[in-house]
Write an enzyme that holds these catalytic residues in place. Sequence first.
Site, PDB file in Angstrom:
ATOM      1  N   THR A  42       6.902  61.791   4.912  1.00 58.52           N
ATOM      2  CA  THR A  42       7.801  62.586   4.061  1.00 58.52           C
ATOM      3  C   THR A  42       8.207  61.749   2.861  1.00 58.52           C
ATOM      4  O   THR A  42       8.190  60.508   2.930  1.00 58.52           O
ATOM      5  CB  THR A  42       9.123  62.925   4.781  1.00 58.52           C
ATOM      6  OG1 THR A  42       9.781  61.688   5.110  1.00 58.52           O
ATOM      7  CG2 THR A  42       8.905  63.758   6.000  1.00 58.52           C
ATOM      8  N   ASP A  43       8.608  62.396   1.781  1.00 57.75           N
ATOM      9  CA  ASP A  43       9.287  61.634   0.740  1.00 57.75           C
ATOM     10  C   ASP A  43      10.646  61.227   1.323  1.00 57.75           C
ATOM     11  O   ASP A  43      11.153  61.868   2.253  1.00 57.75           O
ATOM     12  CB  ASP A  43       9.452  62.460  -0.534  1.00 57.75           C
ATOM     13  CG  ASP A  43       9.734  61.550  -1.729  1.00 57.75           C
ATOM     14  OD1 ASP A  43      10.075  60.367  -1.516  1.00 57.75           O
ATOM     15  OD2 ASP A  43       9.626  62.016  -2.880  1.00 57.75           O
ATOM     16  N   TRP A  44      11.214  60.186   0.765  1.00 62.79           N
ATOM     17  CA  TRP A  44      12.413  59.592   1.376  1.00 62.79           C
ATOM     18  C   TRP A  44      13.570  60.593   1.454  1.00 62.79           C
ATOM     19  O   TRP A  44      14.086  61.035   0.435  1.00 62.79           O
ATOM     20  CB  TRP A  44      12.812  58.331   0.601  1.00 62.79           C
ATOM     21  CG  TRP A  44      12.237  57.073   1.187  1.00 62.79           C
ATOM     22  CD1 TRP A  44      12.911  55.952   1.526  1.00 62.79           C
ATOM     23  CD2 TRP A  44      10.857  56.800   1.531  1.00 62.79           C
ATOM     24  NE1 TRP A  44      12.053  55.022   2.081  1.00 62.79           N
ATOM     25  CE2 TRP A  44      10.802  55.513   2.092  1.00 62.79           C
ATOM     26  CE3 TRP A  44       9.668  57.536   1.452  1.00 62.79           C
ATOM     27  CZ2 TRP A  44       9.611  54.934   2.551  1.00 62.79           C
ATOM     28  CZ3 TRP A  44       8.482  56.971   1.903  1.00 62.79           C
ATOM     29  CH2 TRP A  44       8.477  55.680   2.442  1.00 62.79           C
TER      30      TRP A  44
END
Length: 806
Positions: free
Chosen positions: A228-230
């Site tokens: 995932t993106d952060w």
Amino acid sequence: MKYKELIKKMTLEEKASLMSGKDFWQTQDLPQHGINSIFLADGPHGIRKQAEAADHLGLNESIPATCFPTAATVANSWSVELAEKIGDYLGIEAVAQKVNVLLGPGINMKRNPLAGRNFEYFSEDPYLAGKLAAGMIRGIQSHGISACVKHYAVNNQEERRMVIDTIVDERTLREIYLTAFEIAIKEGQTKAVMSAYNMLNGVHTNENMHIMQDILRKEWGYDGVVVTDWGGSNDRVAGLLAGNELEMPTTAGETNQEIIQAIRSGKLQEEVLDECVDRMLDLIFTTEEVYAKPYKQQFDVDEHHRAAQKAAEESIVLLKNEGNILPLKQGVKVAVIGDFANEARYQGAGSSIVNPTKLDQPWNGLKESGFVTIGYEPGFERYGKKSRKRIEKACALAKNADVVLLYIGLDEATEAEGLDRHDMRIPQNQIDLLDALYQVNPNIVAILSCGAAVEMPWIGKVKGLLHGYLSGQAGAKAMLRILSGEVNPSGKLAETYPLQYEDTPSYRYFPGKEVSVEYREGPFIGYRYFDTANVEVRFPFGFGLSYTTFEYSDLQVDRDGVTFSITNTGSMAGMEVAQLYVGCESGLIFRPDKELKGFVKVHLNAGETKRVTIAFDDKTFRYFNVKTDRWEIEEADYKMMIGASSADIRLQDRLFVEGTEAPIPYEKEKLPTYYSGKTNDVSVEEFEALIGRKVPVSKWDRTRPLGYNDTIAQCQYAKGGLARFAFWLISFSYWFLRKIGKRSTANIIMMSIYHMPFRGISRMTGGVINMPMLDGILMIANGQLLKGAGHLLRERKKLVKGAKGL
Ligand code: BGC
């Protein structure tokens, strides 16, 4: 499964623990099974490994690393070899810093010139972006570690980036927004992909079965890891079901528990988790191999600096050269003006920020070089404040020079992750300076530094214009070598420069409304629009001058590709980027007039001729047919165009291509604007005809209580007074910080608070605030102050007790 035996030995808890971070940058280790943690670090144009305080905003310093030119810059080189070489150097540095996954390259399309991260992305064209990314990935991964191509997908703006619902039709999605990923994944063989923050057609990208399963896994055969993106995870179980292995950063085990619960309750089959664990283990084991034997913990700082310089030299674009003012003649007296000459603008802000090993400054370089410099004046205040005094001083200096070197551009607070630009202009104080200088000395060469397209109504006042983009730590030196003629410029724009922002096709639909953004312009982005709709531009896609001239001749087209000759007709050796564009002549299916399908960069000595071939590939004639739901080829005559830019076609021929006999997917009368290509003003009805459904309501439902996916900005209409006060406080701080000139800090408020969804509070605090506590916060926001506060405190107590094992 590759690691079946090992997985069998693991408990459910152990398996789930691999599905999210151990901390901000590392994955969970399980020493009892011989599984190490691996380290993920930004990317994309240098290593940002934070040894201490971690953040994803680029706030805290990282270990020094070479800052290469950003992707927007490298794209101008049109050189896959160069991208691969940069990847190679990045790989060496990543290994030296013991990084396993380098979070880059970023390959989202430049749908709109204002998008805040354009400096980090390659192009408005998917073919060019994909090829360059694939090269960079090959370079990085040749060192045994993993690249991580991002942000999958359709993440083309910063405004409300964590929640915005992107509405796009299937054909545009495939042809424009996914093709670069397809190339990067198939040809680059990336081992990791980062999903995007945004939603796509109503579903979070990492939960979106269509792009994550149907396309990524099944169609492209991708068997690597998706991270995932952060802080971008929404529903953890839905993400896992879609094949999103890793959630970052840590949630202190909270979301691992959700996975375990889902398996125990039968909502999720354990096999799904096992498959994810298997792919995760493969990433861990394969990227750890390099560290199992002695590896180089140092790299040659000077050599890498020189490599960064070489990369910049190949990427700088010469946009104007009236009266051959460039290269500068020997002995001319130059006045150096502009704040950016003293303090180079060389990279963007946000998670990509690199702490450079060295930094070349233009003015220092000029002093040390063979140029006859008569002095330096800043001429303007970097962050836009007007100063008559600075202009006067600069004019006084300019008067005595033969040539004025004017360093202009955008400041670092304007081009930043998390924020889109408000307009396409360079600050007015720089234009005022140029106007004044022009009065005293019209021999002006402007050196532009910024990572995205800007309007240039002032261009008539400069004789020479060199665009350095954001050319990394050695960019200043590279620029000097172009100015002096030691290097012949060979960069060409990887994006169109419109005359004015209002000309851009997505102008009316960017950045969308409160809930969604509608990509009504369809596939007509960048030159695909300007060209088809016949809209005049400042500089077309693929444009760039050289100190020499090239002639094209003898085009030969056959089934496999095009072959033609290029001759260097000038007196200096140089490199030319020749571009193959293809246009279908049938008119039965709407399409851009021309699309890039290949390119080649050739070095030619003065007078030399080379015969070059650009081979066709599976993308040359394909289009995505929404009726058959697959790629098809239309039987038709195709125009084969060889251009020095998208607007400068030098050679042309026609080729008949047999098709796949698919039905025509559209009813022409329902899509008149798309068939005209003038898609800058498409009615909602016509867009709905294109996407085949109603567009979702684009406004916040202000009657509903706030929930996990509502943003802090929505506190403005919250029932709870405290939430409304918080909103006011945040807005006031933003306004105040800008007022006192602290724009970067103000930006951080926007990026990390204002547009953050409530769930982000829990996702980004590493377990300090968990989801039950968040429920308490939401109760308070929704007007249940006492109940919410009680809930919050109780849940906090439980959490602390749990942590102490009580
Ligand atoms: C960015 C990513 C980056 C990550 C980690 C996010 O905010 O969108 O590109 O890799 O942070 O820093």
